[in-house]
Enzyme design. Structure first.
Site, short mmCIF file in Angstrom:
data_model
loop_
_atom_site.label_atom_id
_atom_site.label_comp_id
_atom_site.label_asym_id
_atom_site.label_seq_id
_atom_site.Cartn_x
_atom_site.Cartn_y
_atom_site.Cartn_z
N LYS A 83 0.85 -1.19 0.00
CA LYS A 83 0.00 0.00 0.00
C LYS A 83 0.89 1.24 0.00
CE LYS A 83 -4.34 0.71 2.50
NZ LYS A 83 -4.89 0.74 3.86
C1 E4P Z 1 -8.32 1.49 4.20
O1 E4P Z 1 -7.47 0.83 3.62
C2 E4P Z 1 -8.07 2.25 5.42
O2 E4P Z 1 -7.31 1.45 6.28
C3 E4P Z 1 -9.33 2.58 6.18
O3 E4P Z 1 -10.48 2.19 5.48
C4 E4P Z 1 -9.38 3.92 6.79
O4 E4P Z 1 -10.60 4.05 7.48
P1 E4P Z 1 -10.87 5.20 8.56
O5 E4P Z 1 -11.14 6.47 7.83
O6 E4P Z 1 -12.07 4.72 9.31
O7 E4P Z 1 -9.63 5.27 9.42
#
Ligand code: E4P
Length: 217
Positions: A83
């Protein structure tokens, strides 16, 4: 449509995987920081549990650091996806890693223009954050609609991974728009199961059945 779990917690991931409806996992540095133990070992364990794509995020902010960390993350397990954030360095790292056959999830996407750049760089997944857009008074699902339209126009193979899902309506809307994946915290998966009429209905079926058995006995 695929459903991913957005968590770094082994117990939560085991419980979700046991339901048989989970296709992959997304993590981020905030989620992994909450978990005890070595993050590489935790990611390895998660891969063994889900046997599907598991995203692990780089923390370097320059391309060469991202590439170094990306190679390390990819070496943890065949299911690992690297990522990277949607920055200039992140897009360069995406292009290079994708060129080597390493799957990349481009994260922190908040606009259709950014999603277009990730697709051009060969991303396997693009992660638009719908909940965080809603938090600042912008409709997150409008962004999903735009990305679905743009990717469809050009047949980009990048999969739309709807992230930052806060409730089942995000998941339902993502599915209605034809997004490829929604990643949800365990609590949202729980909410997807719940309906009071299911509980009331089941209770009545069982009571009626018991009553009939007692009469026959
Ligand atoms: C996705 O890959 C992220 O880890 C995640 O969905 C972020 O979510 P949040 O905005 O609830 O922290």
């Amino acid at each position: 449509m695929k459903l991913f779990i957005d968590s770094g917690n082994i117990k939560d991931i085991e419980a979700a995987a046991a339901l048989g409806i989970i296709d992959g996992v997304t993590t981020n540095p905030s989620l992994l920081a909450k978990e005890p133990g070595d993050y590489r070992q935790n990611l390895k364990r998660i891969c063994q549990i889900v046997k599907g794509p598991v995203s692990g995020e780089v923390t370097a902010t320059d391309t060469s650091g991202m590439l170094q960390q990306g190679h390390d993350i990819a070496s943890i397990d065949e299911h690992m996806v690297v990522k990277v954030p949607l920055t200039r360095d992140g897009i360069k790292a995406c292009k290079a890693l994708s060129g080597e056959g390493i799957r990349v999830n481009v994260t922190l996407c908040f606009s259709a223009a950014q999603a277009l750049l990730a697709a051009k760089a060969g991303a396997t997944f693009i992660s638009p954050f719908v909940g965080r857009l809603d938090d600042v008074g912008t409709n997150g699902m409008d962004l999903i609609r735009e990305i679905v339209e743009i990717y469809g126009n050009y047949d980009f193979s990048t999969e739309i991974l709807v992230a930052s899902c806060r409730h089942p309506i995000h998941v339902i809307e993502a599915a209605r728009l034809g997004a490829d994946i929604a990643t949800c915290p365990p609590a949202v998966v729980d909410q997807m199961f719940n309906h009071p009429l299911t509980n009331i209905g089941l209770e009545k079926f069982l009571k009626d059945w018991e009553k009939a058995q007692a009469v026959k006995a």
